[in-house]
Design a protein around this motif. Structure first.
Motif, PDB file in Angstrom:
ATOM      1  N   ALA A   1      35.230  68.275  36.655  1.00  0.00           N
ATOM      2  CA  ALA A   1      33.867  67.921  36.261  1.00  0.00           C
ATOM      3  C   ALA A   1      33.544  66.472  36.602  1.00  0.00           C
ATOM      4  CB  ALA A   1      33.675  68.170  34.769  1.00  0.00           C
ATOM      5  N   THR A   2      34.559  65.636  36.632  1.00  0.00           N
ATOM      6  CA  THR A   2      34.320  64.241  36.969  1.00  0.00           C
ATOM      7  C   THR A   2      33.886  64.141  38.429  1.00  0.00           C
ATOM      8  OG1 THR A   2      36.166  63.747  35.515  1.00  0.00           O
ATOM      9  CG2 THR A   2      35.353  61.937  36.881  1.00  0.00           C
ATOM     10  N   PRO A   3      32.804  63.413  38.700  1.00  0.00           N
ATOM     11  CA  PRO A   3      32.355  63.267  40.087  1.00  0.00           C
ATOM     12  C   PRO A   3      33.476  62.730  40.976  1.00  0.00           C
ATOM     13  CG  PRO A   3      30.779  62.310  38.559  1.00  0.00           C
ATOM     14  CD  PRO A   3      31.962  62.682  37.754  1.00  0.00           C
ATOM     15  N   TRP A   4      33.537  63.250  42.201  1.00  0.00           N
ATOM     16  CA  TRP A   4      34.678  62.901  43.060  1.00  0.00           C
ATOM     17  C   TRP A   4      34.826  61.407  43.336  1.00  0.00           C
ATOM     18  CZ3 TRP A   4      33.830  60.583  47.703  1.00  0.00           C
ATOM     19  CH2 TRP A   4      32.564  60.728  48.261  1.00  0.00           C
ATOM     20  N   PRO A   5      33.717  60.640  43.472  1.00  0.00           N
ATOM     21  CA  PRO A   5      33.950  59.202  43.752  1.00  0.00           C
ATOM     22  C   PRO A   5      34.670  58.524  42.592  1.00  0.00           C
ATOM     23  CG  PRO A   5      31.663  59.826  44.151  1.00  0.00           C
ATOM     24  CD  PRO A   5      32.281  60.953  43.418  1.00  0.00           C
ATOM     25  N   ILE A   6      34.340  58.966  41.369  1.00  0.00           N
ATOM     26  CA  ILE A   6      35.005  58.361  40.210  1.00  0.00           C
ATOM     27  C   ILE A   6      36.480  58.729  40.206  1.00  0.00           C
ATOM     28  CG2 ILE A   6      35.097  58.351  37.676  1.00  0.00           C
ATOM     29  CD1 ILE A   6      32.088  58.589  37.670  1.00  0.00           C
ATOM     30  N   MET A   7      36.771  60.012  40.512  1.00  0.00           N
ATOM     31  CA  MET A   7      38.172  60.436  40.562  1.00  0.00           C
ATOM     32  C   MET A   7      38.950  59.607  41.578  1.00  0.00           C
ATOM     33  SD  MET A   7      38.852  62.499  38.260  1.00  0.00           S
ATOM     34  CE  MET A   7      40.552  62.516  38.744  1.00  0.00           C
ATOM     35  N   ILE A   8      38.337  59.391  42.736  1.00  0.00           N
ATOM     36  CA  ILE A   8      39.048  58.624  43.768  1.00  0.00           C
ATOM     37  C   ILE A   8      39.281  57.199  43.294  1.00  0.00           C
ATOM     38  CG2 ILE A   8      38.807  57.628  46.078  1.00  0.00           C
ATOM     39  CD1 ILE A   8      37.899  60.269  47.078  1.00  0.00           C
ATOM     40  N   LEU A   9      38.294  56.654  42.588  1.00  0.00           N
ATOM     41  CA  LEU A   9      38.475  55.306  42.017  1.00  0.00           C
ATOM     42  C   LEU A   9      39.634  55.296  41.013  1.00  0.00           C
ATOM     43  CD1 LEU A   9      34.940  53.774  41.390  1.00  0.00           C
ATOM     44  CD2 LEU A   9      36.788  52.904  42.845  1.00  0.00           C
ATOM     45  N   VAL A  10      39.665  56.348  40.190  1.00  0.00           N
ATOM     46  CA  VAL A  10      40.745  56.430  39.201  1.00  0.00           C
ATOM     47  C   VAL A  10      42.099  56.495  39.901  1.00  0.00           C
ATOM     48  CG1 VAL A  10      41.797  57.894  37.426  1.00  0.00           C
ATOM     49  CG2 VAL A  10      39.335  57.471  37.386  1.00  0.00           C
ATOM     50  N   PHE A  11      42.199  57.355  40.929  1.00  0.00           N
ATOM     51  CA  PHE A  11      43.471  57.458  41.659  1.00  0.00           C
ATOM     52  C   PHE A  11      43.841  56.115  42.285  1.00  0.00           C
ATOM     53  CE2 PHE A  11      42.435  62.146  42.099  1.00  0.00           C
ATOM     54  CZ  PHE A  11      43.398  62.527  41.170  1.00  0.00           C
ATOM     55  N   ALA A  12      42.840  55.456  42.871  1.00  0.00           N
ATOM     56  CA  ALA A  12      43.109  54.167  43.511  1.00  0.00           C
ATOM     57  C   ALA A  12      43.616  53.159  42.474  1.00  0.00           C
ATOM     58  CB  ALA A  12      41.855  53.637  44.194  1.00  0.00           C
ATOM     59  N   ALA A  13      42.976  53.171  41.282  1.00  0.00           N
ATOM     60  CA  ALA A  13      43.389  52.227  40.237  1.00  0.00           C
ATOM     61  C   ALA A  13      44.814  52.522  39.787  1.00  0.00           C
ATOM     62  CB  ALA A  13      42.431  52.317  39.055  1.00  0.00           C
ATOM     63  N   LEU A  14      45.135  53.815  39.589  1.00  0.00           N
ATOM     64  CA  LEU A  14      46.487  54.179  39.169  1.00  0.00           C
ATOM     65  C   LEU A  14      47.513  53.764  40.219  1.00  0.00           C
ATOM     66  CD1 LEU A  14      45.952  57.708  37.557  1.00  0.00           C
ATOM     67  CD2 LEU A  14      46.475  55.545  36.403  1.00  0.00           C
ATOM     68  N   ALA A  15      47.145  53.989  41.490  1.00  0.00           N
ATOM     69  CA  ALA A  15      48.060  53.616  42.571  1.00  0.00           C
ATOM     70  C   ALA A  15      48.304  52.108  42.560  1.00  0.00           C
ATOM     71  CB  ALA A  15      47.487  54.052  43.926  1.00  0.00           C
ATOM     72  N   TRP A  16      47.227  51.352  42.305  1.00  0.00           N
ATOM     73  CA  TRP A  16      47.376  49.897  42.268  1.00  0.00           C
ATOM     74  C   TRP A  16      48.253  49.468  41.089  1.00  0.00           C
ATOM     75  CZ3 TRP A  16      47.329  45.661  44.888  1.00  0.00           C
ATOM     76  CH2 TRP A  16      47.293  44.428  44.216  1.00  0.00           C
TER      77      TRP A  16
END
Lengths: 348, 296
Positions: free
Chosen positions: B57-72
């Motif tokens: 349900a979370t919009p994909w750009p937000i998900m990608i931001l979340v993944f990027a933040a976790l990776a960082w």
């Protein structure tokens, strides 16, 4: 007679599945070798009796395998004995419950280890405060007290370093500060300086003596190095195969070694640095005009005599002449005693 | 010499009766208790459904931001972050976003579950040699027995769906974290432990101040292995109704769709590489204190 802080009575440690039943055999005269050969048990400590005076440095010495590290671990019960008693201020450590023992270790006895045994994932200051944290002391006080000891052992500026970033000598200073920070009256030092270079070791000995001058802790120091023992010890116990062979002051041990094992130990030491003038004095008095206090070591007395160009001097105690020494006495004193015919010391 | 020509077996009838006996016994057991067991796992299933829905349900750009933040946060490396973002963008471009989110959901829950069960078990195992002697062969069996074999009783008990899939993944993925927790704690320097003891540490203080922190690099290697093994189970889990990247792979196998299989397979690989790099870099940072100016 100084008051006794720690008293070890009839302590036995026999490693093996049926240690208790072996005590009788050892009392009946079984040796380390025969116990090993006949019963597959290892004799760790054999009827050890030591009275350790308060506020002094007690050295326990022996070669590796003599049981000295085993012995020191009985004092805070890191090792359970097979039989015997360890009394600290008259209280039996071996009778303590788990909770009492934890309390005892937190407050009354701390320890310095041969290989430092610091926490590699903690900074210097966190390592020093380890004992305080275990005690549950609040953060501000913990930091303040730790900082004091870090400064005291000369590590100011390294508080936020990790142990791996420090040299061996510095790491052991952390170990020393950690042990001192708990304010325990008794300090156990298990070959604390043995892993250090000779120069650094001398340095650490000096730090320890310096601290002891003002702290007056009861220090129990394990070493295999006689020079170290003579340098820092007020009293020395010599262990062999888990049994006490001799105990006494450094002078007593140097002047009157109990057996060949001890004789062999002391043969290479600098006797002039251990013996004082009272140990070689004779009756009478000298008119040379030079006098020494009775605890002046020969190493200092002899050059003084040579400088004053005299061959004898008075020995005084509390200002009163108690005897005299001659250069000949002194030279005789520092000469290594001849070994008797057939004296052959063997080690396994 | 009849004995040597034919292996003395228990006979067809006996064998059939034995198998039947076991099958019926288990069937009766699952009929009686199936519902209770299902109810027991109900909260877990609701959580998984909720978590998967959340990711989708979370919009994909937000998900990608979340993944990027976790990776960082994990790797502290700009290249790992760039790789992560690029991978997810590619996955989305090729129309695999939903399946990937479903897979990420089950892998996350499975990993969390494995950590939650595996670390305490590993700690228990490190305390006693008897416990180790009992647990080690069980772990060996869990890792070597073909997954299909334990899928049978799981499906009989719980039917098909997310929970049985999760259980299957965990059976396969939990052993490394148990083993490495046990190993890590057993490898803690005896002198340091002795020092902790000498300063009057309690059992808990020893465990949490000394043993676990010093075992952490090993424990972390276990977490990494667990994630990798959970990903390896994605396709098999899809056979019992777990949604995700395994489903199209399975369809590709049965219909010989080369491109479909390849694309979804590579998406699994991409996830594996991301999880691996991030968790490994994080594990390395945990050990930073070990390198020092002096090689002591």
């Amino acid at each position: 007679m100084p008051d006794i802080k720690v008293s070890i009575k009839n302590l036995y440690k026999i490693f093996g599945p049926k240690g208790e039943s072996m005590v009788q055999k050892v009392e009946d005269g079984a040796t380390k070798t025969s116990l090993q050969a006949d019963h597959k048990h290892v004799l760790g400590l054999n009827n050890v009796n030591i009275d350790i005076p308060a506020r002094r440095i007690q050295v326990i010495m022996g070669l590796s395998g003599s049981g000295k590290s085993t012995l020191i671990r009985h004092l805070n019960r890191l090792i359970e004995p097979t039989a015997g008693q360890v009394l600290v201020d008259g209280e039996d450590v071996l009778a303590m419950s788990d909770a009492e023992l934890r309390d005892f270790r937190r407050n009354r006895m701390s320890m310095v280890f041969q290989k430092f045994a610091l926490l590699p994932h903690r900074t210097v200051i966190d390592n020093v405060s380890y004992g305080l944290k275990i005690k549950g002391i609040d953060k501000a006080e913990m930091r303040e007290r730790s900082q004091k000891w870090i400064d005291r052992v000369g590590l100011s500026g390294f508080e936020e370093n990790y142990p791996a970033q420090l040299s061996g000598g510095m790491q052991q200073r952390v170990g020393l500060a950690r042990a001192l920070a708990t304010d325990a009256e008794i300090l156990l030092m298990d070959e604390a300086f043995s892993a250090l270079d000779p120069l650094i070791r001398k340095d650490m000995q000096a730090i320890l003596l310096d601290l002891q001058e003002e702290l007056h802790k009861t220090i129990i120091f394990i070493t295999h190095d006689l020079d170290e023992a003579l340098n820092i010890g007020d009293n020395i116990v010599i262990l062999r195969d888990g049994a006490v062979i001799q105990q006494g002051s450094p002078q007593e041990i140097v002047l009157d070694p109990a057996d060949d094992y001890v004789r062999d130990f002391i043969k290479d030491i600098n006797r002039a640095r251990v013996l004082d003038v009272s140990s070689v004095m004779e009756a009478g008095s000298s008119d040379s005009g030079l006098s020494f206090a009775s605890d002046t070591i020969l190493e200092n007395a002899m050059p003084a005599m040579s400088k004053a160009d005299v061959s004898s001097a008075n020995v005084t105690r509390d200002g009163e002449v108690v005897g005299m020494v001659t250069l000949a006495d002194m030279i005789g004193g520092i000469a290594r005693p001849e070994s008797h015919e057939g004296d052959q010391v063997t080690y396994r | 010499m009849e004995l040597f020509d034919e292996f003395p077996s228990m006979g067809r009838t006996g064998l059939r009766d034995l198998k039947k006996g076991i099958d019926f016994a288990f069937r009766d057991f699952s009929r009686e208790n199936g519902e209770a067991i299902e109810n027991f796992f109900d909260p877990l299933m609701h959580f998984m459904v909720w978590f998967e829905k959340l990711l989708l349900a979370t919009p994909w750009p937000i998900m990608i931001l979340v993944f990027a933040a976790l990776a960082w946060l994990g790797a502290r490396s700009i290249w790992v972050v760039v790789g992560t973002v690029a991978s997810f963008l590619t996955i989305g471009w090729f129309g695999m976003w939903e399946d990937t989110m479903a897979t990420v959901a089950i892998i996350s829950v499975a990993t969390a579950l494995c950590i939650g069960l595996g670390i305490p078990l590993g700690i228990l195992m490190s305390r006693s040699n008897r416990m180790q002697a009992v647990v080690t062969p069980v772990l060996d069996i869990m890792q070597t027995i073909p997954s299909f074999v334990y899928l049978i009783p799981v499906v009989m008990l719980l039917g098909i769906g997310k929970v049985p899939g999760l259980i299957a993944v965990c059976i396969y993925a939990v052993p490394p974290i148990v083993r490495l927790t046990n190993l890590g704690i057993r490898l803690v320097d005896k002198e340091v432990l002795e020092a902790a003891e000498a300063f009057g540490s309690s059992y808990r203080q020893k465990l949490f101040e000394v043993q676990i922190p010093l075992a952490l690099p090993n424990i972390f290697a276990g977490v990494n292995q667990t994630i990798m093994m959970a990903l390896a189970m994605v396709v098999i889990a899809s056979m019992i109704g777990v949604k995700g990247l395994g489903v199209p792979v399975l369809r590709a196998v049965s219909n010989q769709y080369l491109a479909l299989g390849l694309m979804n397979g590579l998406a699994i690989v991409a996830l594996a590489v991301i999880f691996d790099r991030v968790s490994q870099e994080y594990g390395k940072r945990l050990q930073k204190h070990r390198q020092g100016g002096h090689g002591a």
